[in-house]
Design an enzyme around this catalytic site. Structure first.
Site: not given
Ligand code: PLP
Length: 295
Positions: A66-68, A70
């Protein structure tokens, strides 16, 4: 260069604020770019410039599903004609969530590694293996915080309004944005709202600061993580929904919603002197709401 749109600073008028004699403005940095939004734009700016200058054609970075970071890296690399590789923590799940589906559509190669392997993300041997697999690349650490990210977040603070505020509030993940603002801002006390449980971020920010350079007074409040990173509850959900309908400003559940909830709570507890002026930084991250609401 990544395109950049200058962002507005919006005054918030609301009963709890006026009752406490507080002025609150929001720096809408979420509006700076359609996909590389908020603080991520500033953290990537000089890293991608360096990657290009050093002749790399690929950037590689790390993140959870869920990485912003990435998401933003995939979009920024695409915009600058760089290939991108995202080392993702954990198993591939089908269908891909909004964040990873976007990253992949933007051309990011998603490389899944076990949680155990992911923990070695800063080890030299792990990097050797990655280079063996993918050849040359420019590495951006998890969360995007490194020296060049700090150069960017310091510069971000120079875009703040010239009329001074007493407090600058922002959400904190790795502390890279906060450290830059502590050293780039020319007024106010900087208050970070930790998105993670625990009090370790104070030490992490201390490590990131240049102790020979000027800095603003600062502290991190760790009381508003709502149970931990990316955890949410009805109180937060209702607060975010009401804030958006009242002020027409969307907030995310991981970072900016918790910061704003914290600011309102501190205001209502009387923690800010009457007449205080607060600048809250909207660091972006709204794309993550699609996944939070789907969970
Ligand atoms: C990544 C992120 C943060 C955390 O930034 P750090 O520099 O890691 O502290 C804060 N807000 C949003 C919306 C983010 O996406």
């Amino acid at each position: 260069m990544l395109s950049y749109r200058a962002t507005p600073v919006i005054p918030i008028s609301d009963d709890p604020l006026s009752a406490a004699g507080i002025t609150l403005h929001v720096k809408r940095e979420d509006l700076n770019h359609p996909h590389v939004s908020g603080n991520k734009w500033w953290k990537l700016k000089y890293n991608l410039e360096a990657a290009k200058q050093q002749g790399h054609t690929t950037v590689l970075t790390f993140g959870g599903a869920y990485s912003n970071h990435l998401y933003a890296t995939a979009a920024a690399a695409h915009a600058l004609d760089l290939r991108s590789i995202g080392v993702v923590r954990g198993e591939r799940t089908a269908p891909l969530n909004t964040t990873l589906a976007f990253a992949q559509a933007a051309g990011m190669h998603l490389h899944y590694v076990s949680r155990e392997a992911y923990r070695q993300k800063t080890d030299e041997d792990f990097h050797k293996t990655l280079h063996g697999q993918f050849g040359d690349f420019y590495t951006i650490p998890e969360g995007g915080t490194n020296t060049l990210a700090l150069k960017g977040t310091r510069e971000f603070a120079t875009t703040f309004p010239t009329e001074p505020f007493d407090y600058i509030c922002l959400p904190v993940g790795t502390g890279g944005t906060m450290a830059g603002i502590i050293q780039g801002a020319v007024y106010g006390e900087v208050i970070g709202f930790s998105a993670l449980k625990g009090s370790f971020l104070t030490d992490e920010v201390k490590v990131l600061l240049d102790h020979d350079a000027p800095m603003r007074p600062w502290h991190i409040n760790d009381q508003y993580h709502m149970g931990g990173y990316a955890k949410t509850n009805d109180v937060l959900t209702t607060f975010i929904k009401n804030f958006q309908s009242k002020h027409n400003i969307p907030l995310d559940f991981v970072y900016t919603g918790k910061m704003m909830w914290g600011i309102y709570d501190l205001v209502q507890q009387g923690c800010f002197a009457r007449g205080s002026r607060i600048l809250a930084i909207h660091t972006g991250g709204l794309q993550g709401n699609g996944d939070m609401l789907a969970q």
